[in-house]
Design a protein around this motif. Structure first.
Motif, mmCIF file in Angstrom:
data_model
loop_
_atom_site.group_PDB
_atom_site.id
_atom_site.type_symbol
_atom_site.label_atom_id
_atom_site.label_comp_id
_atom_site.label_asym_id
_atom_site.label_seq_id
_atom_site.Cartn_x
_atom_site.Cartn_y
_atom_site.Cartn_z
ATOM 1 N N ALA A 1 0.846 -0.930 0.411
ATOM 2 C CA ALA A 1 -0.061 0.015 0.026
ATOM 3 C C ALA A 1 1.104 0.788 0.350
ATOM 4 O O ALA A 1 0.691 2.757 -0.739
ATOM 5 C CB ALA A 1 -0.524 0.060 1.459
ATOM 6 N N LEU B 1 2.748 1.724 -3.418
ATOM 7 C CA LEU B 1 1.294 1.899 -3.923
ATOM 8 C C LEU B 1 0.869 3.782 -4.124
ATOM 9 O O LEU B 1 0.752 4.957 -5.112
ATOM 10 C CB LEU B 1 -0.113 1.613 -3.799
ATOM 11 C CG LEU B 1 -1.130 1.877 -4.873
ATOM 12 C CD1 LEU B 1 -1.332 2.210 -6.840
ATOM 13 C CD2 LEU B 1 -2.397 1.343 -4.402
ATOM 14 N N VAL B 2 1.115 3.927 -2.751
ATOM 15 C CA VAL B 2 0.703 5.598 -2.635
ATOM 16 C C VAL B 2 1.846 5.777 -3.085
ATOM 17 O O VAL B 2 1.787 7.495 -3.839
ATOM 18 C CB VAL B 2 0.554 5.500 -1.283
ATOM 19 C CG1 VAL B 2 0.447 7.129 -0.660
ATOM 20 C CG2 VAL B 2 -0.388 5.499 -0.417
ATOM 21 N N THR C 1 -4.965 -4.677 0.071
ATOM 22 C CA THR C 1 -3.886 -3.442 0.186
ATOM 23 C C THR C 1 -4.363 -1.992 -0.683
ATOM 24 O O THR C 1 -3.844 -0.856 -0.676
ATOM 25 C CB THR C 1 -2.813 -4.081 -1.481
ATOM 26 O OG1 THR C 1 -2.610 -5.374 -0.213
ATOM 27 C CG2 THR C 1 -1.505 -2.838 -1.242
ATOM 28 N N SER C 2 -4.927 -1.982 -1.590
ATOM 29 C CA SER C 2 -5.832 -0.997 -2.290
ATOM 30 C C SER C 2 -6.636 -0.240 -0.922
ATOM 31 O O SER C 2 -6.734 1.178 -0.988
ATOM 32 C CB SER C 2 -7.216 -1.229 -3.536
ATOM 33 O OG SER C 2 -6.267 -1.647 -4.605
ATOM 34 N N ALA D 1 -3.760 1.933 0.941
ATOM 35 C CA ALA D 1 -3.923 2.873 0.162
ATOM 36 C C ALA D 1 -4.777 4.363 0.561
ATOM 37 O O ALA D 1 -4.026 5.049 0.799
ATOM 38 C CB ALA D 1 -3.526 2.643 -0.833
#
Length: 120
Positions: free
Chosen positions: A12, A15-16, A47-48, A51
């Motif tokens: 996460a 991703l950020v 994970t999304s 994030a």
């Protein structure tokens, strides 16, 4: 189980970092998100969601909107928590008409399916 949870936290953050470096362009974010999931065997919903929580703490409202809409475009169902975050982001980004449309859609879906929400 704890190891998987910790791994999703690191993913996460990755991703950020990835989307925070991008220009404020919907297509650029969508392409990056598609690339990010290209090798996943299952959609990284945990994970999304993590994030989105990080983005919320950082007040990155447009990124929340972009990631949430991307998730919806991939057929993912937003949880109550992610819907709440998306509604807040739309409000903070002065997109009240979109927020109202989403709220109505949520209410209609919730009513049709007997209140079936995914809890976070």
């Amino acid at each position: 189980m704890k190891r998987d949870s910790a791994g999703s936290g690191q993913k996460a953050l990755h991703l950020v970092r990835l989307i925070s470096k991008l220009p404020d362009d919907k297509d650029a974010v969508t392409v990056a998100l598609d690339f990010w999931t290209a090798w996943e065997t299952e959609f990284p919903i945990i994970t999304s969601a993590k994030a989105l929580k990080i983005l919320r703490r950082r007040n990155q409202w447009r990124r929340i909107i972009q990631v949430s809409k991307w998730m919806l475009s991939k057929g993912q169902v937003l949880t109550m928590g992610t819907c709440d975050t998306l509604l807040l982001a739309l409000d903070r980004d002065d997109r009240l008409k979109e927020a109202e449309e989403l709220r109505c859609m949520i209410l209609q879906t919730n009513t049709k399916h007997g209140g079936a929400w995914r809890a976070t």
